[in-house]
Write a protein that holds these residues in place. Sequence first.
Motif, short mmCIF file in Angstrom:
data_model
loop_
_atom_site.label_atom_id
_atom_site.label_comp_id
_atom_site.label_asym_id
_atom_site.label_seq_id
_atom_site.Cartn_x
_atom_site.Cartn_y
_atom_site.Cartn_z
N VAL A 213 0.86 -1.23 0.12
CA VAL A 213 0.05 0.05 0.16
C VAL A 213 0.86 1.23 -0.03
N ILE A 226 -10.13 6.75 -0.09
CA ILE A 226 -10.43 5.49 0.49
C ILE A 226 -9.68 4.49 0.02
N LEU A 227 -9.06 3.39 1.01
CA LEU A 227 -8.58 2.08 0.49
C LEU A 227 -9.75 1.00 0.69
N THR A 229 -10.55 -2.72 0.84
CA THR A 229 -9.97 -4.28 0.91
C THR A 229 -11.09 -4.98 0.75
N THR A 253 -8.15 -6.43 8.10
CA THR A 253 -8.00 -5.05 7.74
C THR A 253 -7.90 -4.18 8.82
N LYS A 257 -4.83 -1.53 8.77
CA LYS A 257 -5.36 -0.20 9.21
C LYS A 257 -4.22 0.44 10.50
N TRP A 262 -3.69 4.58 10.22
CA TRP A 262 -4.62 5.33 9.76
C TRP A 262 -5.94 5.20 10.71
N ASP A 264 -10.54 5.20 10.64
CA ASP A 264 -11.55 4.01 9.94
C ASP A 264 -11.91 4.64 8.80
N GLN A 266 -10.17 5.99 6.50
CA GLN A 266 -9.30 5.70 5.30
C GLN A 266 -9.44 4.27 4.62
N ILE A 267 -10.19 3.39 5.21
CA ILE A 267 -10.26 2.01 4.86
C ILE A 267 -11.51 1.19 4.99
N THR A 268 -11.94 0.46 4.18
CA THR A 268 -13.04 -0.25 4.45
C THR A 268 -13.00 -1.56 3.80
N THR A 269 -13.81 -2.55 4.43
CA THR A 269 -14.03 -4.05 4.10
C THR A 269 -15.15 -4.32 3.31
#
Length: 363
Positions: A213, A226-227, A229, A253, A257, A262, A264, A266-269
């Motif tokens: 990443v 946002i990333l 996953t 995840t 993170k 990071w 919450d 900035q990233i999601t599942t």
Amino acid sequence: MLDSKPMDAKAMFTSEKAVCPAHAPADHPKIPPGKVGVLLANLGTPDNYDYWSMRRYLNEFLSDRRVIDYSPWLWQPLLQLVILTKRPFTSGANYKTIWNHDKSESPLATITKDQTAKIKEAMAARYGDDVMVDYCMRYGNPSTKSKVRKMIAEGCQKILFFPLYPQYAGATSATANDQFFRALMDEKWQPAVRTVPAYFDQPAYIDALAQSVERAYGAMETKPDILVTSYHGVPKRYLLEGDPYHCQCQKTTRLLKERLGWDDSQITTTFQSLFGPEEWLRPYTVEEVAVLAKAGKKRIAVIAPAFSADCIETLEEINEEIKDSFMDAGGESFTYIPCLNDDAAHITALSGVIEDNLKGWIE
């Protein structure tokens, strides 16, 4: 499915290093010196993208009760008479777009070979000639059975079986183990065996993901909003029946993170690759990326932590279908971060998992 002619009993004991056991009669069969085998296992690949190659592969895959657990009395007529008359054409067309034409094989086959070669080098540096490393596929070739037989013929009295799935699921890790044990049922002299558990929270694996990443983000002038996953999906029913896959994906995840530092936002599942009529784990990637675009997340990156090697689900589904869903909903920049494949940090992580699981067998 076997990709080669089975070895006969005599061939099993013709290794150049085979010797007659001490104190045995002169006519005793020679036995190869004991080795430890490490057998890597990935999902599988068709031999080609033509109709009959795809049909054989899909038939083996979709007939697995770990993958589709509906009653065979209901499922098999539908599979044989409807699905396998049409799906090989569409799946074959998808495979053709990503096929490694130079080597006449799928990207999964190419990458798995490269991973095996590098892990073999790492094991040779650590253990010399005492450890044999090879790979097999759960579906297609090279078959698990053929590689188990080869390892025994080469003198492996112990085999460590390593399904290359970071997160455990009945439809992935368990079915690979099932096939391994079925292969052992046909061996007259079974080796001692171990199976490698899921490594979804191993620090070296998480660090390898984080490095991929960081490299991708470092090469961009403007960072993604946002990333995503994206993990391979399974029916929600499997979670309710006790399969730990969903929980292990969520933990991967979270650990990623935390490693990246990071929050919450900035990233999601999400979960991809739906099949059949019932509800699967949510949110669905193909739908969620459109929701993100409409909510103002115009730049996204997608990573697939459940796949140890790029394959049809990443190179075609994510990079085409899921990307199209995002862009059609108003997205402006879509970046797919490749799987870890044969990246040095990934090979180090996998080698570390192997060494941990060989403890007590070889030092």
